[in-house]
Enzyme design. Structure first.
Site, PDB file in Angstrom:
ATOM      1  N   GLU A  67       0.437  -1.964  15.190  1.00  0.00           N
ATOM      2  CA  GLU A  67      -0.178  -0.650  14.925  1.00  0.00           C
ATOM      3  C   GLU A  67      -1.044  -0.223  16.104  1.00  0.00           C
ATOM      4  O   GLU A  67      -1.017   0.934  16.529  1.00  0.00           O
ATOM      5  CB  GLU A  67      -1.027  -0.702  13.649  1.00  0.00           C
ATOM      6  CG  GLU A  67      -1.681   0.652  13.346  1.00  0.00           C
ATOM      7  CD  GLU A  67      -2.829   0.567  12.354  1.00  0.00           C
ATOM      8  OE1 GLU A  67      -2.711  -0.149  11.344  1.00  0.00           O
ATOM      9  OE2 GLU A  67      -3.860   1.220  12.614  1.00  0.00           O
ATOM     10  N   SER A  95       2.261  -7.395   1.563  1.00  0.00           N
ATOM     11  CA  SER A  95       3.698  -7.351   1.814  1.00  0.00           C
ATOM     12  C   SER A  95       4.523  -7.928   0.662  1.00  0.00           C
ATOM     13  O   SER A  95       5.667  -8.320   0.837  1.00  0.00           O
ATOM     14  CB  SER A  95       4.023  -8.055   3.133  1.00  0.00           C
ATOM     15  OG  SER A  95       3.313  -9.258   3.215  1.00  0.00           O
ATOM     16  N   HIS A 146      -1.749  -6.363  17.611  1.00  0.00           N
ATOM     17  CA  HIS A 146      -1.118  -5.822  16.399  1.00  0.00           C
ATOM     18  C   HIS A 146      -0.232  -4.616  16.737  1.00  0.00           C
ATOM     19  O   HIS A 146      -0.650  -3.751  17.500  1.00  0.00           O
ATOM     20  CB  HIS A 146      -2.207  -5.425  15.401  1.00  0.00           C
ATOM     21  CG  HIS A 146      -1.677  -5.181  14.031  1.00  0.00           C
ATOM     22  ND1 HIS A 146      -0.998  -4.022  13.690  1.00  0.00           N
ATOM     23  CD2 HIS A 146      -1.686  -5.945  12.916  1.00  0.00           C
ATOM     24  CE1 HIS A 146      -0.633  -4.098  12.420  1.00  0.00           C
ATOM     25  NE2 HIS A 146      -1.040  -5.252  11.927  1.00  0.00           N
ATOM     26  N   HIS A 183       3.620   1.178  10.412  1.00  0.00           N
ATOM     27  CA  HIS A 183       2.678   0.920  11.512  1.00  0.00           C
ATOM     28  C   HIS A 183       2.761   1.934  12.646  1.00  0.00           C
ATOM     29  O   HIS A 183       1.859   2.036  13.453  1.00  0.00           O
ATOM     30  CB  HIS A 183       3.040  -0.407  12.200  1.00  0.00           C
ATOM     31  CG  HIS A 183       2.736  -1.615  11.416  1.00  0.00           C
ATOM     32  ND1 HIS A 183       1.657  -1.717  10.612  1.00  0.00           N
ATOM     33  CD2 HIS A 183       3.373  -2.816  11.370  1.00  0.00           C
ATOM     34  CE1 HIS A 183       1.655  -2.923  10.073  1.00  0.00           C
ATOM     35  NE2 HIS A 183       2.684  -3.611  10.506  1.00  0.00           N
ATOM     36  N   CYS A 221      -8.393   2.661   6.781  1.00  0.00           N
ATOM     37  CA  CYS A 221      -7.765   3.056   5.520  1.00  0.00           C
ATOM     38  C   CYS A 221      -8.367   2.176   4.430  1.00  0.00           C
ATOM     39  O   CYS A 221      -8.568   0.979   4.638  1.00  0.00           O
ATOM     40  CB  CYS A 221      -6.266   2.809   5.626  1.00  0.00           C
ATOM     41  SG  CYS A 221      -5.447   2.792   4.049  1.00  0.00           S
ATOM     42  N   THR A 273      -6.303   0.788  11.203  1.00  0.00           N
ATOM     43  CA  THR A 273      -6.522   1.156   9.793  1.00  0.00           C
ATOM     44  C   THR A 273      -7.032  -0.006   8.935  1.00  0.00           C
ATOM     45  O   THR A 273      -7.737   0.214   7.965  1.00  0.00           O
ATOM     46  CB  THR A 273      -5.214   1.689   9.145  1.00  0.00           C
ATOM     47  OG1 THR A 273      -4.199   0.703   9.317  1.00  0.00           O
ATOM     48  CG2 THR A 273      -4.794   2.999   9.743  1.00  0.00           C
ATOM     49  N   CYS A 322       0.866  -1.178   0.000  1.00  0.00           N
ATOM     50  CA  CYS A 322       0.000   0.000   0.000  1.00  0.00           C
ATOM     51  C   CYS A 322       0.905   1.232   0.000  1.00  0.00           C
ATOM     52  O   CYS A 322       2.126   1.123   0.163  1.00  0.00           O
ATOM     53  CB  CYS A 322      -0.875  -0.010   1.242  1.00  0.00           C
ATOM     54  SG  CYS A 322       0.107   0.016   2.748  1.00  0.00           S
ATOM     55  N   ASN A 344      -3.743 -11.444   5.055  1.00  0.00           N
ATOM     56  CA  ASN A 344      -4.447 -10.646   4.034  1.00  0.00           C
ATOM     57  C   ASN A 344      -4.327 -11.293   2.657  1.00  0.00           C
ATOM     58  O   ASN A 344      -5.220 -11.170   1.832  1.00  0.00           O
ATOM     59  CB  ASN A 344      -3.980  -9.185   4.062  1.00  0.00           C
ATOM     60  CG  ASN A 344      -2.661  -8.970   3.372  1.00  0.00           C
ATOM     61  OD1 ASN A 344      -2.610  -8.845   2.158  1.00  0.00           O
ATOM     62  ND2 ASN A 344      -1.580  -8.952   4.140  1.00  0.00           N
TER      63      ASN A 344
HETATM   64 FE1  F3S Z   1      -1.062   1.161   4.306  1.00  0.00          FE
HETATM   65 FE2  F3S Z   1      -1.082   3.383   5.621  1.00  0.00          FE
HETATM   66 FE3  F3S Z   1      -3.301   2.302   4.831  1.00  0.00          FE
HETATM   67  S1  F3S Z   1       0.281   1.691   5.963  1.00  0.00           S
HETATM   68  S2  F3S Z   1      -2.944   0.128   4.869  1.00  0.00           S
HETATM   69  S3  F3S Z   1      -1.730   3.136   3.521  1.00  0.00           S
HETATM   70  S4  F3S Z   1      -2.907   3.218   6.765  1.00  0.00           S
END
Ligand code: F3S
Length: 282
Positions: free
Chosen positions: A127, A265, A125, A75, A193, A165, A12, A223
């Site tokens: 984050e 990833s 997690h 994170h 997010c 997120t 991402c 994921n």
């Molecule tokens: Fe990636 Fe940032 Fe969203 S790390 S999943 S773009 S909150």
């Protein structure tokens, strides 16, 4: 072979940004450390190791980085880690994703104003641990509807709810609704997010229109598994691979188009290799 490559495959925005920053730091010279692996991908971590980048796993290891640079991954980390790096006089490059940083700022501001912080997310997690660490005072993490139902606090207290997120939007909404029904004084900030959802929606659309689908990602990446399941529902010929080496496909003659997506990833070079292989070898 015709290949349809997902635009939202792999890293991402936040992770790509953090990885790019580490690579550009390696050009600067001097010892570099990342606080936790920059991304959960062995190939990337090994490649960075070859360039002299070391991973620190705990605050106790921070003094080892004195004289060098510590990079914070997408994170983010609790505020006390930033303070400790500062106290030790270590140079810090903070690659916390701006969307995560926004949550830190909300949590810090709202808790300073006396609001109780509730984080909807997975308590284990990193984050979420990072987000908790920006609250002045304690924060509560809730992961399930049942935990939301069981939650009690003084009705006079004001609550601020944020989310991890990558939390599932529908589940977040259901949990918020439970809070609303309890009659607490709640302010909700949806901090989910949409990178994960965009990746999943696009994968579903591509899988529905191709003859075979390839999902690239780590064996233990949840994921990627989720992406695989989504694609599998749309396309019976869906394959889960880690790298191009796993690609010994015996595609049926009738296959004309292949879709490709990748978990969060998976670096671009692996996606590229798979794409080229499929395009020119089938
Ligand atoms: Fe990636 Fe940032 Fe969203 S790390 S999943 S773009 S909150």
């Amino acid at each position: 072979m015709e290949v349809v490559l997902a635009k939202h495959a792999g890293f991402c925005f936040g992770v790509q940004r953090a990885v790019d920053e580490v690579y550009s730091e390696t050009l600067r010279g001097g010892p570099i450390y990342t606080y936790g692996p920059i991304v959960h991908n062995e190939e990337v971590v090994k490649d960075l190791e070859r360039k002299g980048v070391r991973v620190l796993d705990s605050p106790e290891e921070l003094p080892e980085a004195m004289g060098g640079t510590v990079m914070i991954r997408a994170h983010g980390v609790p505020e006390r880690i930033i303070r400790e790096i500062d106290r030790l006089g270590i140079r810090c490059v903070d690659a916390t994703c701006p969307f995560v940083k926004r949550i830190h700022n909300i949590v810090s501001r709202e808790s300073a104003a006396g609001r109780k912080i509730v984080i909807i997310g997975n308590p284990g997690h990193p984050e979420v641990e990072g987000i908790m660490g920006w609250a002045k005072g304690s924060a509560t993490v809730l992961e399930s509807e049942q935990e939301a139902r069981d939650f009690v606090c003084d009705p006079a207290e004001e609550i601020c709810i944020v989310s991890q997120t990558t939390f599932n939007y529908n589940k977040f909404q259901d949990m918020v609704e439970i809070f609303m029904k309890k009659g607490y004084n709640v302010s909700v900030v949806n901090t989910i997010c949409n990178a994960t959802e965009e990746r999943q929606t696009e994968a579903r659309e591509i899988a529905a229109g191709v003859d075979a689908m390839i999902v690239i990602g780590g064996k233990h990446s949840s994921n990627t598994r989720k992406l695989y399941e989504i694609c599998r529902q749309e396309c019976a010929n869906t394959y889960f691979i880690q790298t191009v080496e796993d690609l010994h496909l015996n595609l049926p003659e009738s296959v004309r188009t292949v879709g490709i997506t990748a978990g969060a990833s998976t670096p671009n070079n692996i996606i590229e290799e798979v794409q080229n292989y499929v395009r020119f070898n089938f």
